[in-house]
Design a protein around this motif. Structure first.
Motif, PDB file in Angstrom:
ATOM      1  N   GLY A  40      33.146 -52.270  55.602  1.00 19.86           N
ATOM      2  CA  GLY A  40      32.769 -51.237  56.815  1.00 19.86           C
ATOM      3  C   GLY A  40      34.200 -50.935  57.442  1.00 19.86           C
ATOM      4  N   THR A  95      37.083 -49.218  55.064  1.00 20.13           N
ATOM      5  CA  THR A  95      36.900 -48.159  54.295  1.00 20.13           C
ATOM      6  C   THR A  95      36.967 -47.348  55.481  1.00 20.13           C
ATOM      7  OG1 THR A  95      35.354 -48.795  52.773  1.00 20.13           O
ATOM      8  CG2 THR A  95      35.005 -46.557  53.453  1.00 20.13           C
ATOM      9  N   SER A  96      36.384 -47.357  56.683  1.00 18.76           N
ATOM     10  CA  SER A  96      36.487 -46.352  58.025  1.00 18.76           C
ATOM     11  C   SER A  96      37.767 -46.104  58.142  1.00 18.76           C
ATOM     12  CB  SER A  96      35.627 -47.158  58.976  1.00 18.76           C
ATOM     13  OG  SER A  96      34.405 -47.135  58.810  1.00 18.76           O
ATOM     14  N   ARG A 121      28.826 -38.049  56.806  1.00 18.00           N
ATOM     15  CA  ARG A 121      28.232 -39.261  56.245  1.00 18.00           C
ATOM     16  C   ARG A 121      28.124 -39.266  54.653  1.00 18.00           C
ATOM     17  NH1 ARG A 121      28.559 -43.378  59.688  1.00 18.00           N
ATOM     18  NH2 ARG A 121      28.460 -43.047  61.829  1.00 18.00           N
ATOM     19  N   ARG A 146      28.307 -43.148  53.748  1.00 12.96           N
ATOM     20  CA  ARG A 146      28.729 -43.760  55.027  1.00 12.96           C
ATOM     21  C   ARG A 146      27.690 -44.322  55.750  1.00 12.96           C
ATOM     22  NH1 ARG A 146      32.984 -44.050  51.794  1.00 12.96           N
ATOM     23  NH2 ARG A 146      34.762 -42.333  52.456  1.00 12.96           N
ATOM     24  N   LEU A 158      29.549 -47.409  60.011  1.00 13.00           N
ATOM     25  CA  LEU A 158      30.862 -47.085  59.497  1.00 13.00           C
ATOM     26  C   LEU A 158      31.205 -45.797  60.338  1.00 13.00           C
ATOM     27  CD1 LEU A 158      30.051 -48.877  57.248  1.00 13.00           C
ATOM     28  CD2 LEU A 158      31.418 -47.390  55.691  1.00 13.00           C
ATOM     29  N   ALA A 185      32.502 -42.233  60.355  1.00 17.31           N
ATOM     30  CA  ALA A 185      32.120 -40.820  59.731  1.00 17.31           C
ATOM     31  C   ALA A 185      33.361 -40.118  59.727  1.00 17.31           C
ATOM     32  CB  ALA A 185      31.031 -40.048  60.421  1.00 17.31           C
TER      33      ALA A 185
END
Length: 458
Positions: free
Chosen positions: A302, A305-306, A388, A408, A412, A414
């Motif tokens: 999470g 990736t964010s 998302r 997402r 997470l 967006a």
């Protein structure tokens, strides 16, 4: 194919801790988070803390090595931090019954060392937090009794091990360390879902997730040599009341506001917690102010990736990137695609323009047959924050269509930016790529190609 590390004979669940419970607990092994009570009121989760279910596939090691290499080529050094389980780092409170659940101290600790050693051998800096936490003093619990998170003592020992590794990395040669000090502050009680769950099996109140908090401050205008940072590993004693305001300024973990070396922290609730001051301790032992992007409830990918898909990362890449993740959060859980996206996002800017048209709120790009190669990758940018979902459709000259959804979760960030490695979906006759989002297209929505990266993560 998973690399075998240890064999395990899983036994049927035996009775809970045979000794009398300090809190009148019974049948905690049947809780949703099946747990057993050890000595001094310390609880261990059976699946996550006791059982040998935490190997790291060789393919995952290779992907992490590829991610490390790609980040390094763009000027960022990755440090991957395996948080050990409670059973690995705090075995002294386990009851004898833990063995019946598959716990073996030598095998559990060898499991952690195996993962850490293979990562370092593959070129992925990975500090040994388990050994650091096993050196805790007799009065220091590195994890909370009725919760699975580390205490301020555990966070401090972890930060010290990470900081020591960082200062020995080649990129640190260009760093001018800054002095940070951590001092105790008011006690704090944090919410614990695990404690609340276990409490329903106990007559007496379980220990709160309570600790003396710490505040890390930066000495105004002070610089510190790398050797001085580790001259005394113990926390600084409390300053006399009122001294903190004159000695330095409170640490802002959400931004440095300077041109000096930068350190970004991504991770889980272990990092995203005020009660343990992990980010502050990391600043203290690294000599670099930490920018904290950790996300509670984001699991293994999470936060990472964010951050890597954000414009923050694209526009201002850090000197060091610390990725904290508990060892039981397997990076192979969702297949290779999350790591594939991170590798693409970590690479050079995806700014190769592609001629697109708009059809029914979708961006459409057409290509000559054979133009696209398996090593190609795309950035699908909705143009702003909020999107998302990206639905990507590939179409061949023969009319074969395949749609992939990149999504997402609510936990997470967006970012509205989605990266996709083409190889799993490539076809020699691929002629069209189409993407739509769960938000309307904007003026800056774009479908672009990424520069082809060297190497192979397979």
């Amino acid at each position: 194919m998973m690399r075998p590390v240890f064999a395990l004979c899983v036994l049927a669940a035996p009775a809970a801790y045979a000794g009398p419970s300090q809190f009148g607990c019974a049948n905690t092994q049947f809780a949703a988070s099946a747990s057993i009570e050890g000595k001094d009121g310390v609880f261990y989760r059976v699946q996550s803390d006791l059982r040998l279910q935490h190997p790291m596939d060789d393919a995952v090691v290779a992907q992490l090595a590829e991610l490390t290499r790609v980040l390094a080529e763009q000027g960022t050094t990755l440090i991957y931090v395996n948080v050990p389980t409670k059973g690995q780092a705090m075995p002294q409170y386990l009851p004898p019954e833990a063995a019946a659940y598959g716990y073996d101290p030598a095998l559990m600790q060898a499991n952690y060392q195996d993962v850490t050693n293979r990562l370092n051998a593959a070129g992925v800096p990975s500090p040994d937090l388990m050994s650091a936490m096993l050196k805790a003093g007799p009065d220091e619990k590195v994890f909370f009794q009725a919760d699975f998170h580390w205490t301020p003592d555990g966070a401090r020992l972890a930060a010290q091990a990470i900081g020591e590794m960082i200062r020995n990395l080649p990129a640190y040669a260009d760093v001018t360390p800054v002095e940070f000090t951590s001092q105790p502050a008011d006690p704090e009680i944090a919410f614990s879902g695990l404690r609340r769950e276990l409490q329903t099996y106990c007559k007496e109140a379980l220990p709160e997730v309570e600790a003396t908090t710490w505040v890390t401050t930066r000495a105004t205008g002070a610089e510190l040599s790398a050797a001085d940072i580790f001259a005394d590993a113990a926390p600084e004693p409390a300053a006399p009341e009122g001294d903190a305001a004159t000695e330095g300024e409170a640490l802002d973990i959400f931004g440095t506001g300077s041109e000096e070396a930068s350190l970004v922290l991504v991770g889980t609730s272990f990092s995203d917690s005020s009660i343990n001051n992990f980010a502050g301790f990391l600043s203290e032992y690294s000599g670099i102010e930490v920018v904290n992007y950790a996300i509670t409830g984001g699991n293994q990918f999470g936060s990472m990736t964010s951050y890597l898909t954000s414009r923050d990362f694209a526009e201002d890449r850090p000197t060091f990137l610390v990725w904290e993740n508990p060892i039981y959060n397997g990076l192979a859980q969702f297949g290779p695609l999350p790591m594939d996206e991170l590798i693409v996002a970590a690479g050079p800017t995806c700014d190769i323009a592609v001629e697109t048209t708009v059809a029914e709120n979708a961006l459409v790009a057409s290509f000559q047959p054979g133009k696209l190669k398996p090593e190609d990758a795309f950035l699908f940018d909705q143009g702003g924050e909020g999107a998302r979902i990206a639905d990507v459709t590939f179409e061949t000259g023969a009319g074969i269509r395949r749609t992939i959804r990149i999504e997402r979760s609510d936990r997470l960030r967006a970012t509205g930016r989605f990266f996709l490695k083409l190889e799993p979906y490539w076809h020699p006759d691929l002629v069209k790529v189409e993407v739509s989002f769960d938000r309307a297209l904007g003026d800056t929505s774009a479908l672009t190609l990424c520069p082809t990266q060297k190497g192979d993560a397979s």
